[in-house]
Design a protein around this motif. Sequence first.
Motif, PDB file in Angstrom:
ATOM      1  N   LEU A  99       0.611   6.976  -0.158  1.00 20.84           N
ATOM      2  CA  LEU A  99       0.013   5.842  -0.401  1.00 20.84           C
ATOM      3  C   LEU A  99      -0.279   5.404  -1.757  1.00 20.84           C
ATOM      4  CD1 LEU A  99      -3.042   6.238   1.868  1.00 20.84           C
ATOM      5  CD2 LEU A  99      -1.209   4.300   2.163  1.00 20.84           C
ATOM      6  N   ASP A 100      -0.237   4.218  -1.981  1.00 23.12           N
ATOM      7  CA  ASP A 100      -0.685   3.795  -3.388  1.00 23.12           C
ATOM      8  C   ASP A 100      -2.261   4.018  -3.780  1.00 23.12           C
ATOM      9  OD1 ASP A 100       1.623   2.278  -4.537  1.00 23.12           O
ATOM     10  OD2 ASP A 100       1.261   0.637  -3.126  1.00 23.12           O
ATOM     11  N   ASP A 101      -2.348   4.358  -5.111  1.00 23.23           N
ATOM     12  CA  ASP A 101      -3.935   4.500  -5.214  1.00 23.23           C
ATOM     13  C   ASP A 101      -4.727   3.333  -4.780  1.00 23.23           C
ATOM     14  OD1 ASP A 101      -3.277   6.795  -6.781  1.00 23.23           O
ATOM     15  OD2 ASP A 101      -3.349   5.881  -8.772  1.00 23.23           O
ATOM     16  N   GLY A 102      -5.832   3.874  -3.886  1.00 25.97           N
ATOM     17  CA  GLY A 102      -6.841   2.886  -3.557  1.00 25.97           C
ATOM     18  C   GLY A 102      -6.278   2.009  -2.157  1.00 25.97           C
ATOM     19  N   ALA A 103      -5.148   2.317  -1.804  1.00 23.17           N
ATOM     20  CA  ALA A 103      -4.640   1.627  -0.632  1.00 23.17           C
ATOM     21  C   ALA A 103      -5.264   2.341   0.734  1.00 23.17           C
ATOM     22  CB  ALA A 103      -3.258   1.864  -0.377  1.00 23.17           C
ATOM     23  N   ASP A 104      -5.578   1.383   1.788  1.00 24.85           N
ATOM     24  CA  ASP A 104      -6.239   1.660   3.060  1.00 24.85           C
ATOM     25  C   ASP A 104      -5.374   2.436   3.935  1.00 24.85           C
ATOM     26  OD1 ASP A 104      -8.978   0.708   4.752  1.00 24.85           O
ATOM     27  OD2 ASP A 104      -7.193   1.190   5.891  1.00 24.85           O
ATOM     28  N   GLY A 109       0.873  -1.115   0.190  1.00 23.37           N
ATOM     29  CA  GLY A 109      -0.080   0.030   0.012  1.00 23.37           C
ATOM     30  C   GLY A 109       0.827   1.348  -0.032  1.00 23.37           C
ATOM     31  N   VAL A 110       2.067   1.199   0.043  1.00 26.21           N
ATOM     32  CA  VAL A 110       3.062   2.304   0.308  1.00 26.21           C
ATOM     33  C   VAL A 110       3.632   2.475  -1.184  1.00 26.21           C
ATOM     34  CG1 VAL A 110       5.123   3.195   1.199  1.00 26.21           C
ATOM     35  CG2 VAL A 110       3.277   2.093   2.783  1.00 26.21           C
ATOM     36  N   ALA A 111       3.614   3.808  -1.684  1.00 19.00           N
ATOM     37  CA  ALA A 111       4.249   4.061  -2.941  1.00 19.00           C
ATOM     38  C   ALA A 111       5.480   4.833  -2.697  1.00 19.00           C
ATOM     39  CB  ALA A 111       3.275   5.073  -3.772  1.00 19.00           C
ATOM     40  N   GLY A 112       5.587   5.566  -1.639  1.00 13.75           N
ATOM     41  CA  GLY A 112       6.880   6.011  -1.204  1.00 13.75           C
ATOM     42  C   GLY A 112       6.665   6.588   0.077  1.00 13.75           C
ATOM     43  N   GLY A 113       8.086   6.921   0.594  1.00 12.55           N
ATOM     44  CA  GLY A 113       8.107   7.494   2.172  1.00 12.55           C
ATOM     45  C   GLY A 113       9.488   7.403   2.702  1.00 12.55           C
ATOM     46  N   VAL A 114       9.297   8.254   3.806  1.00 12.43           N
ATOM     47  CA  VAL A 114      10.775   8.557   4.511  1.00 12.43           C
ATOM     48  C   VAL A 114      10.352   8.397   6.149  1.00 12.43           C
ATOM     49  CG1 VAL A 114      11.890   9.858   2.739  1.00 12.43           C
ATOM     50  CG2 VAL A 114      10.512  10.863   4.363  1.00 12.43           C
TER      51      VAL A 114
END
Lengths: 328, 328
Positions: A207-212, A167-172
């Motif tokens: 978030l990824d598109d549509g992720a909870d 569900g994670v598209a990116g992050g730090v």
Amino acid sequence: MTAQIRIGIVGYGNLGRGVEAAIDRSSDMQLVGVYTRRDPATVETRDPEIAVYRMDVLTEHTNDIDVLILCGGSKNDLPAQSPELATRFNIVDSFDTHARIPEHFAAVDAPARTAGTTALISAGWDPGMFSLNRVFGEALLPDGDTYTFWGRGLSQGHSDAIRRVAGVAGGVQYTVPSETAIAAVRAGDRPELTTRQKHTRDCFVVLDDGADADATRQAIVSMPDYFADYDTTVTFITAEELARDHSAMPHGGFVIRSGVTGDGATQTVEYSLTLGSNPEFTASVLVAYARAVHRMSIAGQVGAYTVYDIAPGLLSPKSPEQLRAELL
Amino acid sequence: MTAQIRIGIVGYGNLGRGVEAAIDRSSDMQLVGVYTRRDPATVETRDPEIAVYRMDVLTEHTNDIDVLILCGGSKNDLPAQSPELATRFNIVDSFDTHARIPEHFAAVDAPARTAGTTALISAGWDPGMFSLNRVFGEALLPDGDTYTFWGRGLSQGHSDAIRRVAGVAGGVQYTVPSETAIAAVRAGDRPELTTRQKHTRDCFVVLDDGADADATRQAIVSMPDYFADYDTTVTFITAEELARDHSAMPHGGFVIRSGVTGDGATQTVEYSLTLGSNPEFTASVLVAYARAVHRMSIAGQVGAYTVYDIAPGLLSPKSPEQLRAELL
């Protein structure tokens, strides 16, 4: 002016790039080249004039290089590279898997002694400058406690862990030391602190598109080893915000030794770093220690060393006479 | 357990007393005795069991002492004592007249080399730990500025100066670093600071009976070298308040290196001391360096040294293997 110290860089990520920049600010050093396992044509150095070579030509350059600075990772690169390259070169590495340092030291020491080379392992700021301050603190104040706090800073390992969550598209992830804990330590209270009391973890996640969102947050904060033992905050942001606000690599931290002398006088020693760029500061440490390694090699001191074995004056381009007159 | 390091203390004022206390906290050391120019019967050591000898028996104890820690003053004692005692003993001193360090080094180096002894000069916190941090800062961040701030702390020299003023029955002076200046340095502004901008001076003064307060204040704040270049505050107190509130000897300070790396990332390194007892901390530094001197002597490293020449690991009672495993 004496001949410049000739440096080679092995591996060209953020750290190698920082080493290139630090050599550029050191008038007693010159950069012979960057050595990479990638196609050299694909490597863009800061200064386009810098030569980029394939790793396999390194053996041909043995006589052109005084010290090799190894800029690979501690997990996959340095355990093999440091022992191997120490058979031909003086080296400096930043091996930072604390628990495996004795093993790495032994693996580098043997070939370095056989070959008559000088090898400094585990330089940087932790291990490195922080390690020095832990030893100074303990030696000067034997009746005391040492506290190391990290941050506020971007943790590469924890950021990678976030990015592996579904569900994670990116992050730090930023490691944040507790102001309350630091204040108690500085006051000489010598508190016993749990992991949770020392640091919190701030995550900024796309978030990824549509992720909870709730499920993703829960997956992060409950992750064992990385987040479960900490108070973790997750803030959801856009990809644009991530790129705009979270591309720098700040870090830092504190080593505080608090102890008593005589009939109970409280003494506190604090070393702190506030780093605009973590890899560039680590690189600066490696470059200064490369100067020391070059001098130790000339003096015939062979084998593996750590920062504990290096006289501080060897880091400076100034002579011992200058240091005594100007800085003591 | 290996044999303890046998220490002799030369001179027993606040510093010598601090050295006695620090040795007591160092299980690898034992105190052979205190050597004094006073009548030994008049010297009250912390531990009444400690032997106190006249200075002139020191030559008879050559084989009983591994390292002598010299606790005299830089003006009248150490310039003569350090060169003389280095002809027979390994020594550590805290010579702190910065401008005369090269001269003192040369005066100690020659007899130490001839005699085959090991002599560390100018240990303590400034010169000493602060000096180390000035060199580390400059070596790691060549494009930067170094700032040393002292205090808040009791200055012995300035307190003595106050007490020489007509109308003053007693008094102390605290050196106070400017919070504004420190904040600017920490922020990476790299300000140019005048003497007046870096520190203020706070004086607490007991007047002689009938002395004129305004005239005394004016005599203090206008005193050249000591106060004229600073913003100086004079507070008049009673003899009881002086004894009750100003008998401790706190001190401390900061060495801050602020610089840039790469394309301009700001990097700040700060070392700070908050000392409940200035002489006891200085003493703790001398004792840790005595351990290093003992080891260097065994290794055959003779002559004069400064903190710049001493590998940090030598200060710790732990072995290199322990340090690598536990603290790196």
